[in-house]
Motif scaffolding. Structure first.
Motif, PDB file in Angstrom:
ATOM      1  N   GLY A   6       0.837  -1.181   0.000  1.00 53.42           N
ATOM      2  CA  GLY A   6       0.000   0.000   0.000  1.00 53.42           C
ATOM      3  C   GLY A   6       0.882   1.243   0.000  1.00 53.42           C
ATOM      4  O   GLY A   6       2.046   1.215  -0.418  1.00 53.42           O
ATOM      5  N   SER A   7       0.337   2.350   0.478  1.00 52.06           N
ATOM      6  CA  SER A   7       1.083   3.605   0.480  1.00 52.06           C
ATOM      7  C   SER A   7       1.702   3.930   1.822  1.00 52.06           C
ATOM      8  O   SER A   7       2.494   4.874   1.937  1.00 52.06           O
ATOM      9  CB  SER A   7       0.150   4.752   0.076  1.00 52.06           C
ATOM     10  N   ARG A   8       1.390   3.128   2.871  1.00 55.30           N
ATOM     11  CA  ARG A   8       1.834   3.490   4.216  1.00 55.30           C
ATOM     12  C   ARG A   8       2.848   2.530   4.817  1.00 55.30           C
ATOM     13  O   ARG A   8       3.447   2.836   5.842  1.00 55.30           O
ATOM     14  CB  ARG A   8       0.617   3.575   5.157  1.00 55.30           C
ATOM     15  N   TYR A   9       3.031   1.364   4.221  1.00 56.98           N
ATOM     16  CA  TYR A   9       3.851   0.338   4.873  1.00 56.98           C
ATOM     17  C   TYR A   9       4.936  -0.190   3.938  1.00 56.98           C
ATOM     18  O   TYR A   9       4.768  -0.245   2.722  1.00 56.98           O
ATOM     19  CB  TYR A   9       2.968  -0.833   5.340  1.00 56.98           C
ATOM     20  N   THR A  10       6.037  -0.595   4.553  1.00 58.06           N
ATOM     21  CA  THR A  10       7.148  -1.200   3.820  1.00 58.06           C
ATOM     22  C   THR A  10       7.507  -2.515   4.490  1.00 58.06           C
ATOM     23  O   THR A  10       7.720  -2.567   5.708  1.00 58.06           O
ATOM     24  CB  THR A  10       8.381  -0.275   3.816  1.00 58.06           C
ATOM     25  N   ALA A  11       7.549  -3.591   3.690  1.00 59.83           N
ATOM     26  CA  ALA A  11       7.949  -4.907   4.194  1.00 59.83           C
ATOM     27  C   ALA A  11       9.438  -5.098   3.932  1.00 59.83           C
ATOM     28  O   ALA A  11       9.912  -4.923   2.801  1.00 59.83           O
ATOM     29  CB  ALA A  11       7.141  -6.000   3.502  1.00 59.83           C
ATOM     30  N   HIS A  12      10.186  -5.438   4.975  1.00 57.68           N
ATOM     31  CA  HIS A  12      11.648  -5.502   4.863  1.00 57.68           C
ATOM     32  C   HIS A  12      12.186  -6.925   4.733  1.00 57.68           C
ATOM     33  O   HIS A  12      13.048  -7.196   3.905  1.00 57.68           O
ATOM     34  CB  HIS A  12      12.304  -4.833   6.078  1.00 57.68           C
ATOM     35  N   GLN A  13      11.714  -7.847   5.574  1.00 59.12           N
ATOM     36  CA  GLN A  13      12.254  -9.202   5.526  1.00 59.12           C
ATOM     37  C   GLN A  13      11.183 -10.194   5.963  1.00 59.12           C
ATOM     38  O   GLN A  13      10.273  -9.867   6.732  1.00 59.12           O
ATOM     39  CB  GLN A  13      13.484  -9.340   6.420  1.00 59.12           C
ATOM     40  N   ILE A  14      11.303 -11.416   5.454  1.00 62.82           N
ATOM     41  CA  ILE A  14      10.323 -12.470   5.754  1.00 62.82           C
ATOM     42  C   ILE A  14      10.598 -13.051   7.140  1.00 62.82           C
ATOM     43  O   ILE A  14      11.725 -13.435   7.463  1.00 62.82           O
ATOM     44  CB  ILE A  14      10.376 -13.573   4.679  1.00 62.82           C
ATOM     45  N   GLU A  30       3.618   4.340  12.508  1.00 64.89           N
ATOM     46  CA  GLU A  30       3.751   4.307  13.963  1.00 64.89           C
ATOM     47  C   GLU A  30       4.869   3.384  14.429  1.00 64.89           C
ATOM     48  O   GLU A  30       4.954   3.056  15.607  1.00 64.89           O
ATOM     49  CB  GLU A  30       2.426   3.881  14.588  1.00 64.89           C
ATOM     50  N   GLY A  31       5.710   2.932  13.502  1.00 59.69           N
ATOM     51  CA  GLY A  31       6.846   2.101  13.893  1.00 59.69           C
ATOM     52  C   GLY A  31       6.774   0.696  13.324  1.00 59.69           C
ATOM     53  O   GLY A  31       6.019   0.419  12.384  1.00 59.69           O
ATOM     54  N   PRO A  32       7.549  -0.250  13.908  1.00 61.69           N
ATOM     55  CA  PRO A  32       7.616  -1.617  13.387  1.00 61.69           C
ATOM     56  C   PRO A  32       6.268  -2.340  13.496  1.00 61.69           C
ATOM     57  O   PRO A  32       5.526  -2.177  14.474  1.00 61.69           O
ATOM     58  CB  PRO A  32       8.669  -2.292  14.282  1.00 61.69           C
ATOM     59  N   VAL A  33       5.966  -3.140  12.490  1.00 67.41           N
ATOM     60  CA  VAL A  33       4.732  -3.932  12.461  1.00 67.41           C
ATOM     61  C   VAL A  33       5.053  -5.279  11.829  1.00 67.41           C
ATOM     62  O   VAL A  33       6.099  -5.480  11.204  1.00 67.41           O
ATOM     63  CB  VAL A  33       3.618  -3.235  11.644  1.00 67.41           C
ATOM     64  N   ALA A  34       4.141  -6.220  12.007  1.00 66.38           N
ATOM     65  CA  ALA A  34       4.187  -7.492  11.279  1.00 66.38           C
ATOM     66  C   ALA A  34       3.125  -7.424  10.191  1.00 66.38           C
ATOM     67  O   ALA A  34       1.988  -7.011  10.444  1.00 66.38           O
ATOM     68  CB  ALA A  34       3.917  -8.662  12.219  1.00 66.38           C
ATOM     69  N   ILE A  35       3.502  -7.807   8.972  1.00 70.60           N
ATOM     70  CA  ILE A  35       2.578  -7.728   7.845  1.00 70.60           C
ATOM     71  C   ILE A  35       2.345  -9.134   7.314  1.00 70.60           C
ATOM     72  O   ILE A  35       3.291  -9.790   6.854  1.00 70.60           O
ATOM     73  CB  ILE A  35       3.135  -6.830   6.724  1.00 70.60           C
ATOM     74  N   LYS A  36       1.095  -9.605   7.396  1.00 70.37           N
ATOM     75  CA  LYS A  36       0.754 -10.914   6.830  1.00 70.37           C
ATOM     76  C   LYS A  36       0.211 -10.680   5.435  1.00 70.37           C
ATOM     77  O   LYS A  36      -0.905 -10.199   5.253  1.00 70.37           O
ATOM     78  CB  LYS A  36      -0.265 -11.646   7.690  1.00 70.37           C
ATOM     79  N   MET A  84      -0.279  -6.095  11.452  1.00 73.92           N
ATOM     80  CA  MET A  84      -0.517  -6.524  12.830  1.00 73.92           C
ATOM     81  C   MET A  84       0.549  -6.003  13.782  1.00 73.92           C
ATOM     82  O   MET A  84       1.645  -5.605  13.360  1.00 73.92           O
ATOM     83  CB  MET A  84      -0.544  -8.057  12.889  1.00 73.92           C
ATOM     84  N   GLN A  85       0.195  -6.029  15.049  1.00 71.86           N
ATOM     85  CA  GLN A  85       1.138  -5.716  16.112  1.00 71.86           C
ATOM     86  C   GLN A  85       2.342  -6.646  16.020  1.00 71.86           C
ATOM     87  O   GLN A  85       2.202  -7.848  15.791  1.00 71.86           O
ATOM     88  CB  GLN A  85       0.424  -5.909  17.454  1.00 71.86           C
ATOM     89  N   LEU A  86       3.529  -6.117  16.180  1.00 73.41           N
ATOM     90  CA  LEU A  86       4.745  -6.919  16.143  1.00 73.41           C
ATOM     91  C   LEU A  86       5.040  -7.461  17.539  1.00 73.41           C
ATOM     92  O   LEU A  86       5.187  -6.703  18.492  1.00 73.41           O
ATOM     93  CB  LEU A  86       5.926  -6.088  15.646  1.00 73.41           C
ATOM     94  N   VAL A  87       5.080  -8.788  17.655  1.00 74.59           N
ATOM     95  CA  VAL A  87       5.419  -9.446  18.923  1.00 74.59           C
ATOM     96  C   VAL A  87       6.833  -9.999  18.789  1.00 74.59           C
ATOM     97  O   VAL A  87       7.108 -10.828  17.917  1.00 74.59           O
ATOM     98  CB  VAL A  87       4.433 -10.579  19.248  1.00 74.59           C
ATOM     99  N   ARG A  88       7.712  -9.544  19.639  1.00 67.98           N
ATOM    100  CA  ARG A  88       9.109  -9.993  19.563  1.00 67.98           C
ATOM    101  C   ARG A  88       9.267 -11.215  20.465  1.00 67.98           C
ATOM    102  O   ARG A  88       9.280 -11.117  21.681  1.00 67.98           O
ATOM    103  CB  ARG A  88      10.049  -8.867  19.992  1.00 67.98           C
ATOM    104  N   GLY A  89       9.370 -12.339  19.830  1.00 71.94           N
ATOM    105  CA  GLY A  89       9.488 -13.591  20.565  1.00 71.94           C
ATOM    106  C   GLY A  89       9.374 -14.773  19.616  1.00 71.94           C
ATOM    107  O   GLY A  89       9.820 -14.717  18.479  1.00 71.94           O
TER     108      GLY A  89
END
Length: 423
Positions: A6-14, A30-36, A84-89
């Motif tokens: 889209g116009s608001r998000y960038t996917a960096h790595q799988i 708003e910062g890091p996110v998880a994109i499905k 989605m919210q990024l969960v680090r774990g």
């Protein structure tokens, strides 16, 4: 390589792959996110895209600390994505792969967190439909809970419902299978509630059944009805009763039994399950992991058919199993939403009724296992052979009497008939 979503998000790595799509580490306003990012064939389905948009309000409104929040839904050309919210774990499946089973206190703490999340979702009218360890994330940056457990969050809300549309289920094929999916069951065999197998619509109780299956698995190291061909797994959900786990408090066991009830109305609600699990935590403090051995996987054999022993050196499968051999992607432990066929009534009636695959003490064979059934078959054959020899012997004696002299004298030994020797 980075790509725009889209116009608001960038996917960096799988971060991971599943049958529904690919999860990326991304960046948004708003910062890091998880994109499905869902599969391209899903994005090209206009009916599904419309359903996706209709679900947007409900998914964005599901805000709970035990649920991985959906921040946005993106429909842009061939891109169909949940931000989605990024969960680090890590996820619970990864931990089980490493540790096999957890201490009861840690297991109950994790499942209680998920039950809290389900209670909020069900109150909002949302059914998850695919609760399993792969969809339970452990937040390694969150505060430690009982037995050093990390906070657990349930993810992938709405994905199963989005994919499961009447039109798609007539034509959808499991990845790489070459076979159509005529029924439209979405889920993973080990965690499917009996009413889904029988073709009933999914209600909130299917999530309770699946979560109780996860609790059993985290305690025991294996699922209560899993093992062998997926068709056999589905049949066990309908026809078999759960096997007790030795060494856990009776109150915890009764909760598991109630939540695995065949009748949906007999199961606890998510809020009740969460409350009872939280109450049980103090009684589990310091308990070690259970010491039970996994049951033998049963082959896909007809009743009374000779069962072959497992191939020497073949690894024992644990947890979810693929529906179609060879259809799972390379990282199949992250695969979700496996399509499967609803068994016909005669297939469901064909299985043995009673108790499901019983756990064994280490080194013991499970009664009714493939190897033990083979032994039983051999014993029956030996018994029949001995009986046949006895009949032949009786006939021989009768012949011996029939050739005696008229005065009752026994003829010479060369006239006597002897029973045949053992083959």
């Amino acid at each position: 390589m980075a790509r725009n979503i889209g116009s608001r998000y960038t996917a960096h790595q799988i971060l991971g792959r599943g049958s529904a799509g690919t999860v990326w580490l991304g960046e948004g306003p708003e910062g890091p996110v998880a994109i499905k990012l869902l599969r391209e064939d899903l994005a090209s389905d206009q009916e599904l895209v419309g359903r996706f948009v209709q679900e947007r309000t409900a998914l964005l409104g599901l805000d709970h600390p035990r649920v991985v929040g959906v921040r946005d839904l993106v429909v842009d050309g061939n891109d169909l994505a949940l931000v989605m919210q990024l969960v680090r774990g890590t996820d619970l499946r990864t931990r089980l792969d490493r540790e096999r089973r957890l201490a009861p206190e840690a297991a109950v703490a994790i499942v209680a967190d998920v039950a809290d999340g389900l209670a909020a979702a069900h109150a909002a009218g949302i059914v998850h439909r695919d609760v399993k360890p792969e969809n339970i994330l452990l937040d390694m940056e969150g505060p430690l809970g009982p037995a050093g457990s990390h906070p657990a969050l349930l993810t992938d809300f709405g994905v199963a419902k989005l994919i499961d549309t009447p039109r798609r289920t007539k034509a959808q094929r499991p990845a790489g299978s070459g076979a159509p999916n005529p029924s439209g069951i979405i889920g993973t065999p080990d965690y499917i509630a009996p009413e889904i197998v029988e073709g009933l619509p999914p209600r909130a109780a299917v999530d309770i059944y699946a979560l109780a299956t996860v609790l059993y698995e985290v305690l025991a190291g294996f699922t209560p009805f899993g093992g062998g061909h997926p068709g056999a797994v589905l049949r066990r959900h309908v026809t078999e009763t759960v096997v007790p786990l030795p060494g856990i408090p009776d109150e915890l066991w009764q909760l598991i039994v109630q939540c695995l009830a065949k009748a949906p109305a007999s199961r606890l609600r998510a809020s009740e399950m969460a409350a009872r699990l939280h109450d049980l935590l103090p009684t589990l403090k310091g308990m070690p992991p259970l010491d039970v051995d996994e049951p033998d996987a049963e082959p896909a054999a007809e009743p009374y058919e000779d069962a072959l022993p497992p191939t020497p050196g073949e690894p024992r499968r644990r947890g979810a199993v693929p529906l179609v051999p060879g259809s799972a992607p390379a990282d199949s432990n992250r695969d979700t939403h496996t399509s499967m066929r609803v068994p016909a009534p005669d297939e469901l009636a064909g299985g043995a009724h009673g108790t499901a695959r019983a756990p064994r003490a280490p080194g013991q064979r499970r009664p009714g296992s493939a190897r033990n059934r083979s032994t039983a078959v051999r014993r029956r054959r030996i018994t029949l052979g001995v009986a046949a020899l006895a009949v032949v012997a009786a006939v021989g004696i009768g012949g011996w009497l029939a050739v005696s002299d008229d005065d009752g004298q026994v003829p010479p030994p060369d006239f006597q008939q002897s029973a045949p020797s053992d083959p």
